[in-house]
Scaffold this motif. Structure first.
Motif, PDB file in Angstrom:
ATOM      1  N   LEU A  58      20.904  32.261  95.422  1.00 13.00           N
ATOM      2  CA  LEU A  58      19.671  31.482  95.347  1.00 13.00           C
ATOM      3  C   LEU A  58      19.943  29.977  95.377  1.00 13.00           C
ATOM      4  N   LYS A  59      19.036  29.261  96.002  1.00 18.38           N
ATOM      5  CA  LYS A  59      19.165  27.804  96.128  1.00 18.38           C
ATOM      6  C   LYS A  59      19.131  27.153  94.748  1.00 18.38           C
ATOM      7  N   GLN A  60      20.047  26.237  94.532  1.00 17.94           N
ATOM      8  CA  GLN A  60      20.129  25.557  93.251  1.00 17.94           C
ATOM      9  C   GLN A  60      19.116  24.411  93.176  1.00 17.94           C
ATOM     10  N   SER A  61      18.568  24.226  91.996  1.00 13.95           N
ATOM     11  CA  SER A  61      17.673  23.087  91.780  1.00 13.95           C
ATOM     12  C   SER A  61      18.491  21.794  91.774  1.00 13.95           C
ATOM     13  N   ASN A  62      17.912  20.752  92.307  1.00 10.98           N
ATOM     14  CA  ASN A  62      18.471  19.388  92.214  1.00 10.98           C
ATOM     15  C   ASN A  62      19.815  19.211  92.905  1.00 10.98           C
ATOM     16  N   ILE A  63      20.253  20.198  93.704  1.00  9.38           N
ATOM     17  CA  ILE A  63      21.565  20.064  94.314  1.00  9.38           C
ATOM     18  C   ILE A  63      21.591  18.878  95.277  1.00  9.38           C
ATOM     19  N   HIS A  64      20.432  18.525  95.823  1.00  6.08           N
ATOM     20  CA  HIS A  64      20.364  17.368  96.726  1.00  6.08           C
ATOM     21  C   HIS A  64      20.551  16.045  95.985  1.00  6.08           C
ATOM     22  N   LYS A  65      20.467  16.096  94.652  1.00  4.59           N
ATOM     23  CA  LYS A  65      20.657  14.894  93.851  1.00  4.59           C
ATOM     24  C   LYS A  65      22.059  14.803  93.252  1.00  4.59           C
ATOM     25  N   LEU A  66      22.891  15.817  93.528  1.00  8.62           N
ATOM     26  CA  LEU A  66      24.202  15.903  92.888  1.00  8.62           C
ATOM     27  C   LEU A  66      25.031  14.642  93.085  1.00  8.62           C
ATOM     28  N   GLU A  67      25.092  14.165  94.316  1.00  5.24           N
ATOM     29  CA  GLU A  67      25.906  12.979  94.600  1.00  5.24           C
ATOM     30  C   GLU A  67      25.372  11.755  93.862  1.00  5.24           C
ATOM     31  N   ASP A  68      24.052  11.616  93.815  1.00  6.41           N
ATOM     32  CA  ASP A  68      23.458  10.479  93.108  1.00  6.41           C
ATOM     33  C   ASP A  68      23.767  10.543  91.620  1.00  6.41           C
ATOM     34  N   TYR A  69      23.666  11.736  91.057  1.00  3.87           N
ATOM     35  CA  TYR A  69      23.987  11.897  89.633  1.00  3.87           C
ATOM     36  C   TYR A  69      25.437  11.485  89.354  1.00  3.87           C
ATOM     37  N   LEU A  70      26.337  11.921  90.230  1.00  3.01           N
ATOM     38  CA  LEU A  70      27.762  11.641  90.018  1.00  3.01           C
ATOM     39  C   LEU A  70      28.047  10.147  90.139  1.00  3.01           C
ATOM     40  N   TYR A  71      27.485   9.516  91.156  1.00  7.61           N
ATOM     41  CA  TYR A  71      27.718   8.079  91.335  1.00  7.61           C
ATOM     42  C   TYR A  71      27.121   7.265  90.192  1.00  7.61           C
ATOM     43  N   ASP A  72      26.026   7.755  89.626  1.00  7.02           N
ATOM     44  CA  ASP A  72      25.362   7.030  88.552  1.00  7.02           C
ATOM     45  C   ASP A  72      26.268   6.866  87.333  1.00  7.02           C
ATOM     46  N   ILE A  73      27.139   7.846  87.086  1.00  6.17           N
ATOM     47  CA  ILE A  73      28.031   7.725  85.932  1.00  6.17           C
ATOM     48  C   ILE A  73      29.435   7.287  86.332  1.00  6.17           C
ATOM     49  N   SER A  74      29.711   7.180  87.639  1.00 12.89           N
ATOM     50  CA  SER A  74      31.054   6.841  88.110  1.00 12.89           C
ATOM     51  C   SER A  74      31.160   5.445  88.703  1.00 12.89           C
ATOM     52  N   ASP A  75      30.036   4.847  89.033  1.00 11.43           N
ATOM     53  CA  ASP A  75      30.025   3.500  89.601  1.00 11.43           C
ATOM     54  C   ASP A  75      30.108   2.484  88.468  1.00 11.43           C
ATOM     55  N   PRO A  76      31.120   1.628  88.469  1.00 14.26           N
ATOM     56  CA  PRO A  76      31.271   0.673  87.366  1.00 14.26           C
ATOM     57  C   PRO A  76      30.126  -0.321  87.241  1.00 14.26           C
ATOM     58  N   THR A  77      29.287  -0.436  88.259  1.00  9.60           N
ATOM     59  CA  THR A  77      28.151  -1.350  88.173  1.00  9.60           C
ATOM     60  C   THR A  77      26.907  -0.678  87.597  1.00  9.60           C
ATOM     61  N   SER A  78      26.983   0.628  87.359  1.00  6.07           N
ATOM     62  CA  SER A  78      25.832   1.371  86.842  1.00  6.07           C
ATOM     63  C   SER A  78      25.743   1.244  85.322  1.00  6.07           C
ATOM     64  N   SER A  79      24.525   1.184  84.817  1.00  5.22           N
ATOM     65  CA  SER A  79      24.325   1.123  83.365  1.00  5.22           C
ATOM     66  C   SER A  79      24.702   2.431  82.686  1.00  5.22           C
TER      67      SER A  79
END
Length: 636
Positions: A58-79
């Motif tokens: 079955l298709k996972q929820s929010n999988i299209h946001k996975l990369e954004d979620y990861l960058y949000d906590i991995s980008d040093p410029t992110s809050s």
């Protein structure tokens, strides 16, 4: 076994919302395989009355946001930098929606599948039903055949299948179907080491210090090359792990020989902290180089570089008899939700437990049984072309989820230059052969959510203070060139767009055209970084030998990152997690020693060439530990 619920019972929780409404929608092609995989032949049409275990991922929820979620906590410029997720948060965020379960349920029952025969996994990630071949063919409008491999194994598969237009967006995969591309091997994966049994160089004298690093790499050489002089102080809060696949195993007497020779008495008689996954154990039936060479390389240098103050974890995966033990089996143990994510493991590619073979692991599959270490290094790999794009993408997404949880995942980039493992290259139809003309990227090194590590070496006659070059070695026993190139599966990540564009703008092919590789500029380039991978002195089979390969580079880089974690923990900060957005930033690029000389031949060509800045041979270059440590200490 995987946990199941009766789907009809599950659906009682929202039964009132389910109306028997026949939904007529046109059929659309869901998946198609372009060719029969290498070494497989069509044997016969499958028996119409045979029973299939038909599974719908079955298709996972929010999988299209996975990369954004990861960058949000991995980008040093992110809050939100460094605010890693818990496993529960990851599982909840990506679980399939109730709507997805409802749509697939309605479609199956409307097509004559009794509701009481449907089962859903506990994570609600896939639906399963036992049905006849004839019923399955009518349901997904396909034809099932039996294929036979040259080694004798048989596989049930179809060439293509269809789903109703309103159902397709809710289904990622149907098995069995087109997914049996992975080549059968006597070992689970090909080791990224160029050293062959006929090419072992026995070392009669091992040199301490840094006077002979151009011919023999030692712990001292690596510390000098990368300004890596650090003693950990927060080991109880830190973790570093290395992954091995049975029957590849270490021998304690060889480990003791190495640490005695290099005067580290605290590690003599002290094995790594072993975590057994799916029956993984230290086999003793064969202790020759073919079985101990890889683990000894990884562990002797991984343990030696982080010192005795940090107990390295060894994830020992799989029993000694199952040839399909895979990265997915390992990932299942780290993240219990992955066991069933998007249809679960593929029985044609992954090991399925209990293993009923003589000597096999007959226990339940490891699901969420192992705690992920903060840094994990693996020196095994596939070719991208061994796997379907779905299989590779599903696994790559799991590395992103580990990144969300604060885990740094490293993979060696391969030892065959632009060719794949076994010097296999791609033909125009996507098959692999030794005389193919297209470059064959490796996996998982090409996944944008892992850090891929290439290899360098010191030029003969030079010292540790001289610039390194891309690793290369040609002997009667084989060739070794640092693996690298551009993915045929994964798009280019944001963190890499500018460096790839710069490289392609300045790169000029010499003896091949742009048709030999994915030259679009829109695909993931690898490796990300590089570390020396030439002539490591290793104790194996009671003597000292030399080993070459990106297999050496990955655990060395892992040791460096583990000590950066220690330094951050010592000042009350968190682990570094997914590092790629950071290391590609302008400030971090200056903390790598640029490698500008060398190439990575393969597929009848000279391959790519090194250049200033990033290149698909040595990535951003080799690390300067002190510079990286200070940069990471400056981050939240």
């Amino acid at each position: 076994m995987l946990a199941f619920l009766s789907l009809s019972l599950f659906c009682l929780s929202f039964a009132l919302s389910i109306q028997a409404s026949s939904k007529l929608s046109p059929l659309i092609l869901h998946e198609r395989r372009s060719h029969i995989p290498s070494r497989w032949l069509l044997a016969r049409k499958h028996d119409a009355s045979a029973v299939l275990r038909l599974r719908f991922g079955l298709k996972q929820s929010n999988i299209h946001k996975l990369e954004d979620y990861l960058y949000d906590i991995s980008d040093p410029t992110s809050s939100n930098f460094g605010k890693h997720w818990t496993p529960a948060e990851v599982a909840k965020t990506f679980a399939p929606s109730v709507e997805t379960v409802r749509v697939v349920y309605e479609w199956l029952t409307e097509n004559g599948i009794p509701s009481e025969s449907l089962k859903i996994s506990a994570s609600k990630s896939w639906i399963e039903v036992n049905t006849t071949v004839e019923e399955a063919e009518k349901l997904i409008h396909s034809d099932y055949h039996v294929y036979r491999h040259e080694f004798g194994q048989e596989q049930v598969a179809c060439n293509e299948y269809y789903l109703p237009e309103h159902v397709a967006p809710h289904v990622d995969i149907v098995t069995p179907s087109v997914h049996f591309d992975a080549a059968i091997r006597p070992k689970p994966m090909t080791r990224d080491t160029a050293l062959m049994k006929s090419d072992i160089t026995v070392v009669n004298t091992t040199y301490p210090g840094v006077g002979h690093c151009d011919t023999q790499i030692s712990l001292d050489c690596l510390r000098a090359l990368y300004n890596f002089h650090y003693s950990p102080s927060k080991s109880s809060l830190n973790s570093f792990a290395i992954v091995e696949y049975t029957p590849q195993t270490f021998n304690q007497s060889d480990m003791d020989l190495f640490f005695t020779n290099y005067s580290i008495p605290e590690l003599v008689g002290r094995p790594p902290f072993q975590v057994s996954i799916d029956g993984g154990y230290q086999q003793t039936f064969n202790q020759s180089f073919d079985y101990v060479g890889e683990p000894h390389l990884d562990l002797q240098y991984g343990m030696g570089l982080v010192t005795s103050k940090l107990n390295v974890t060894l994830y020992q995966v799989g029993d000694a008899v199952n040839p399909n033990t895979s990265f997915n089996n390992f990932l299942d143990a780290l993240d219990g939700s992955y066991c069933t994510y998007e249809g679960g493991d593929d029985p044609t590619t992954d090991a399925i437990y209990p293993d009923r073979q003589t000597g096999g692991y007959d226990g339940p599959p490891a699901c969420g049984t192992a705690k992920p270490a903060a840094v994990i290094s693996t020196s095994y790999g596939y070719n991208e072309a061994d796997l379907t794009s779905f299989y590779a993408t599903r696994q790559c997404n799991e590395y992103a989820k580990l990144g969300l949880m604060g885990v740094t995942v490293l993979y060696s980039s391969g030892d065959s230059g632009v060719a794949g493992n076994g010097q296999q290259c791609l033909n125009d139809d996507g098959t692999q052969s030794a005389n193919g003309t297209r470059f064959n990227p490796s996996f998982p090194a090409s996944c944008p959510f892992v850090t891929s590590v290439g290899a360098t070496q010191i030029v003969a006659g030079n010292s540790v203070s001289d610039p390194e070059v891309a690793a290369s070695r040609v002997t009667a026993g084989g060739v070794f060139y640092s693996g690298g190139g551009f993915s045929n599966v994964f798009g280019i990540p944001d963190y890499q767009k500018d460096v790839v564009a710069t490289y392609l703008e300045n790169f000029e092919t010499i003896n091949f055209t742009s048709a030999a590789y994915n030259s679009s500029g829109n695909s993931r380039g690898f490796p990300d970084v590089a570390v020396n991978g030439a002539a490591y002195v290793v104790a194996a089979d009671g003597e000292f030998i030399l080993e070459w390969g990106t297999s050496a580079s990955s655990p060395t880089m892992g040791s460096i990152l583990a000590m950066i974690n220690d330094a951050r923990i010592a000042v009350g900060k968190g682990t570094i997690g997914f590092i790629n957005p950071m290391i590609y930033s302008a400030s971090f690029r200056t903390a790598f020693n640029d490698v500008t000389s060398g190439s990575n031949p393969g597929c009848g060509t000279e391959g790519f060439t090194c250049s200033s800045g990033w290149d698909p041979i040595t990535g951003l270059g080799t690390p300067n530990f002190e510079k990286l440590k200070e940069l990471w200490l400056a981050l939240p």
